[in-house]
Design a protein around this motif. Structure first.
Motif, PDB file in Angstrom:
ATOM      1  N   ASP A 125       0.810  -1.222   0.000  1.00 24.31           N
ATOM      2  CA  ASP A 125       0.000   0.000   0.000  1.00 24.31           C
ATOM      3  C   ASP A 125       0.840   1.268   0.000  1.00 24.31           C
ATOM      4  O   ASP A 125       0.308   2.369   0.167  1.00 24.31           O
ATOM      5  N   ASP A 126       2.145   1.132  -0.218  1.00 29.84           N
ATOM      6  CA  ASP A 126       3.021   2.303  -0.269  1.00 29.84           C
ATOM      7  C   ASP A 126       2.843   3.002  -1.616  1.00 29.84           C
ATOM      8  O   ASP A 126       3.151   2.420  -2.661  1.00 29.84           O
ATOM      9  N   PRO A 127       2.355   4.248  -1.658  1.00 30.37           N
ATOM     10  CA  PRO A 127       2.125   4.916  -2.941  1.00 30.37           C
ATOM     11  C   PRO A 127       3.407   5.143  -3.727  1.00 30.37           C
ATOM     12  O   PRO A 127       3.386   5.182  -4.963  1.00 30.37           O
ATOM     13  N   ALA A 130       4.025   2.078  -5.890  1.00 31.01           N
ATOM     14  CA  ALA A 130       3.191   2.061  -7.093  1.00 31.01           C
ATOM     15  C   ALA A 130       3.720   3.022  -8.146  1.00 31.01           C
ATOM     16  O   ALA A 130       3.795   2.700  -9.332  1.00 31.01           O
ATOM     17  N   ARG A 131       4.092   4.220  -7.719  1.00 31.99           N
ATOM     18  CA  ARG A 131       4.578   5.222  -8.676  1.00 31.99           C
ATOM     19  C   ARG A 131       5.852   4.765  -9.371  1.00 31.99           C
ATOM     20  O   ARG A 131       6.017   4.926 -10.579  1.00 31.99           O
ATOM     21  N   GLU A 132       6.764   4.195  -8.600  1.00 28.61           N
ATOM     22  CA  GLU A 132       8.080   3.882  -9.140  1.00 28.61           C
ATOM     23  C   GLU A 132       8.129   2.577  -9.933  1.00 28.61           C
ATOM     24  O   GLU A 132       9.060   2.353 -10.695  1.00 28.61           O
ATOM     25  N   THR A 175      -0.330  -2.930 -10.643  1.00 23.21           N
ATOM     26  CA  THR A 175       0.277  -2.020  -9.671  1.00 23.21           C
ATOM     27  C   THR A 175      -0.552  -0.755  -9.484  1.00 23.21           C
ATOM     28  O   THR A 175      -0.440  -0.081  -8.454  1.00 23.21           O
ATOM     29  N   LEU A 176      -1.414  -0.448 -10.445  1.00 23.24           N
ATOM     30  CA  LEU A 176      -2.352   0.661 -10.279  1.00 23.24           C
ATOM     31  C   LEU A 176      -3.258   0.418  -9.076  1.00 23.24           C
ATOM     32  O   LEU A 176      -3.607   1.358  -8.343  1.00 23.24           O
ATOM     33  N   VAL A 241      -3.588   8.823 -10.596  1.00 24.16           N
ATOM     34  CA  VAL A 241      -3.696   8.189  -9.282  1.00 24.16           C
ATOM     35  C   VAL A 241      -2.380   8.212  -8.513  1.00 24.16           C
ATOM     36  O   VAL A 241      -2.344   8.509  -7.313  1.00 24.16           O
ATOM     37  N   HIS A 242      -1.269   7.904  -9.194  1.00 25.05           N
ATOM     38  CA  HIS A 242       0.005   7.708  -8.495  1.00 25.05           C
ATOM     39  C   HIS A 242       1.092   8.713  -8.858  1.00 25.05           C
ATOM     40  O   HIS A 242       2.112   8.790  -8.165  1.00 25.05           O
TER      41      HIS A 242
END
Length: 253
Positions: A125-127, A130-132, A175-176, A241-242
């Protein structure tokens, strides 16, 4: 690991030290073979190799030659994909939430000292995670269009593109929603199902892409859909989203 694939894995394990010698730090399996879901004659062998220094073009050619040789020698596999990186990059702050996470959470050690011992414990759940991992899809789409345009007009030439792009899109879709799903998996069908629970209007597209990731077709219409519809939508939704992934040196260069 399915028994049929053990000779292939053993050959890769034996040959990697011969190719890279003391520069080889470690090697890993990922994908369907270590997961136990590989199918004889249909699945590929996925390897990640960490060198003690940054790989050169000659190193990449050697990896490609190894893959070609293994594919020709073992009918159990349908191709070999090898990711090749320097140890310091895999452990770098820049890659901690991308390649580092991939090594620690989705790879199975094959040779050498496992780098996962030097990486943090990750939370789905670490945003930032997801972004990276997949926040750079928009950068890939122009390159994919160029690869499609340059490919031979045959089903045989298009199938590897469909397999590669299908897998990339399904992983991006997963991952989204990974933080909401609160877990991770390397199974494409599980990824598509997790995505579909949050984006039902696009669920069928991800399910189809997951199927093509395992059993690719050579249909040009599939590739057009990826770069003209599903890919751009995913890239836009991911950025919304990310956010966008931090630039890598190769992207800047």
């Amino acid at each position: 690991m399915p028994h049929a694939f053990r000779p292939v894995v053993a050959a890769a394990r034996d040959r990697l030290p011969e190719i890279y010698g003391s520069r080889l730090h470690s090697a890993y399996l990922y994908g369907s073979i270590p997961r136990g879901t590989a199918r004889v004659g249909r699945s590929d062998l996925d390897l990640l190799v960490a060198l003690r220094d940054e790989p050169t073009d000659a190193d990449r050619r050697r990896a490609g030659a190894l893959g070609t040789a293994l594919d020709a020698e073992f009918s159990q596999i349908d191709g070999v994909g090898t990711l090749l990186f320097g140890r310091e990059r895999l452990l770098s702050d820049l890659e901690r939430y991308d390649l580092g996470w991939f090594v620690a959470c989705l790879c199975t050690p094959l040779l050498g000292q496992d780098l996962a011992a030097r990486l943090p414990r990750y939370r789905p759940d670490d945003p930032l995670l997801a972004r990276e991992t997949n926040g750079d899809l928009a950068l890939f789409l122009p390159r994919w269009r160029a690869r499609i345009a340059a490919a031979e007009d045959t089903e045989e030439a298009r199938r590897p593109l469909v397999r590669f792009m299908s897998r990339h899109l399904v992983r991006t879709g997963f991952t989204l929603v990974m933080g909401r799903w609160r877990g991770w998996t390397s199974d494409l069908h599980e990824m598509a199902a997790a995505f579909g629970a949050y984006y039902p209007a696009r669920a069928a597209q991800l399910r189809t892409a997951a199927a093509h990731g395992y059993d690719p077709v050579g249909d040009p219409a599939v590739l057009r859909t990826y770069v003209d519809d599903l890919g751009p939508w995913l890239a836009g939704e991911y950025a919304r989203v990310h956010g966008v992934k931090a630039p890598r040196p190769e992207a800047l260069g």
